[in-house]
Every structure is written in structure tokens, then in C-alpha cells.
Scaffold this active site. Structure first.
Site, short mmCIF file in Angstrom:
data_model
loop_
_atom_site.label_atom_id
_atom_site.label_comp_id
_atom_site.label_asym_id
_atom_site.label_seq_id
_atom_site.Cartn_x
_atom_site.Cartn_y
_atom_site.Cartn_z
N ASP A 1 -1.86 2.40 -4.46
CA ASP A 1 -3.44 3.36 -4.61
C ASP A 1 -4.64 1.79 -3.88
O ASP A 1 -4.14 1.27 -5.54
CB ASP A 1 -3.26 4.34 -4.47
CG ASP A 1 -5.16 4.71 -3.64
OD1 ASP A 1 -6.27 4.68 -4.20
OD2 ASP A 1 -4.87 5.55 -2.88
N HIS B 1 0.80 -1.17 0.42
CA HIS B 1 0.39 0.00 -0.33
C HIS B 1 0.97 1.23 0.25
O HIS B 1 0.23 3.22 -0.38
CB HIS B 1 -1.14 -0.20 0.99
CG HIS B 1 -2.19 0.51 1.38
ND1 HIS B 1 -2.46 1.52 0.05
CD2 HIS B 1 -3.31 0.78 1.61
CE1 HIS B 1 -4.03 1.97 0.28
NE2 HIS B 1 -5.05 1.38 0.71
#
Length: 166
Positions: A140, A136
Site C-alpha cells: 500500500d 501496488h
């Protein structure tokens, strides 16, 4: 998706070619050799190289260079554990890579399909499940969705992909 996050956690290394890591079960444990420039290979070349690297790993002859440099990894539970029944979704720990995919074993499932008369009916079809692991810090969540939809389309219509590859 074809990148590594460098050790400092802030620098991305993007790859022009896909260096595909593939999980191989061996007596010494799981190994992940790298198929370099996989995106430039034909399906036949890719299969030949995958078999060659798997054999080297299973014979215990893999070198550190063979086990490094992957930009994206694929695990196939169906080939690693062919007798496994049911779904198994993998969440992999990725060393530097920003994305990996685990594919479950193929299994028969009842699905709603449209027949030749354009009517809905239930039929038994082979299905595959998959699990995406991604970092992450580099990707995104909203950016991974189109990739997942693309993969879902591939798994839903594998014949089209094979026609495209040939």
C-alpha cells in the site's frame, strides 16, 4: 519490501534473507544478477560479490541461476552510465518483485546547510536522487512512505551508515 508476488497475482512469497538483484550494463543489454544472502555479508564481501557477478555478466558467462531469485533490485545510473549529467529517475518494470530502487548519478547541487556557528548558508554538496518502483497489489502506498523516509535518511547521512557497517 523483500518479497515476490507469485504469477497468480494473489500469493506473496516472503524471503528471510535479501537476495539483491543488481543492474549490470553489458554488450548484450542490461542483466540483473542476484547476490544471494546480501544482508548477511559485510560491506567488503558485498562489494567483492557485486564485482564478481558484474564481470561474469560482462563476459557473457552468466547462467540462468545467476539471473534469477532476486527479492529486491537496485539500479545505479551513476555506475551504469558514469558520464551522464543531471538527474535521471528510473521507473523499473519488476518481474515478480514487489519493490525496486533506481539511484541517479551523484551531482553537485546548492543546498541550505547549517555551519559551525549554527547559521544557515548555501553550500555545494553531492546529492543522489532515487526512484522507488513498487507493485501496488502487494504494497500500500501508505506503507511505502516509512521506507522512503528511511532511504532518504541513509542518503542524507551516508557516513553514519558506513560507520554502522564497519
Amino acid at each position: 519490501m523483500n518479497a515476490n508476488l507469485i504469477d497468480d497475482g494473489k500469493t506473496m512469497k516472503y524471503f528471510r534473507s535479501v537476495n539483491l538483484g543488481m543492474a549490470v550494463d553489458t554488450e548484450r543489454g542490461l542483466m540483473v544478477p542476484t547476490i544471494h544472502d546480501a544482508d548477511l555479508m559485510s560491506l567488503s564481501e558485498l562489494c567483492t560479490e557485486a564485482k564478481r557477478l558484474a564481470k561474469i555478466c560482462q563476459e557473457g558467462k552468466a547462467t540462468p541461476d545467476m539471473l534469477s531469485g532476486a527479492s529486491f533490485t537496485v539500479s545505479n545510473v551513476g555506475s551504469l552510465y558514469p558520464g551522464m549529467r543531471g538527474e535521471l529517475n528510473l521507473l523499473e518494470i519488476i518481474s515478480g518483485q514487489v519493490c525496486a530502487i533506481g539511484i541517479s548519478a551523484a551531482q553537485d547541487k546548492p543546498l541550505v546547510v547549517t555551519n559551525e556557528k549554527n547559521e544557515k548558508e548555501i553550500a555545494i554538496r553531492k546529492t543522489l536522487g532515487f526512484c522507488i518502483a513498487f507493485d501496488h497489489r502487494a504494497i500500500d502506498f501508505n506503507d511505502i512512505i516509512p521506507f522512503i523516509k528511511h532511504l532518504d535518511g541513509i542518503f542524507a547521512n551516508p557516513e553514519q551508515v558506513l560507520e554502522w557497517l564497519v
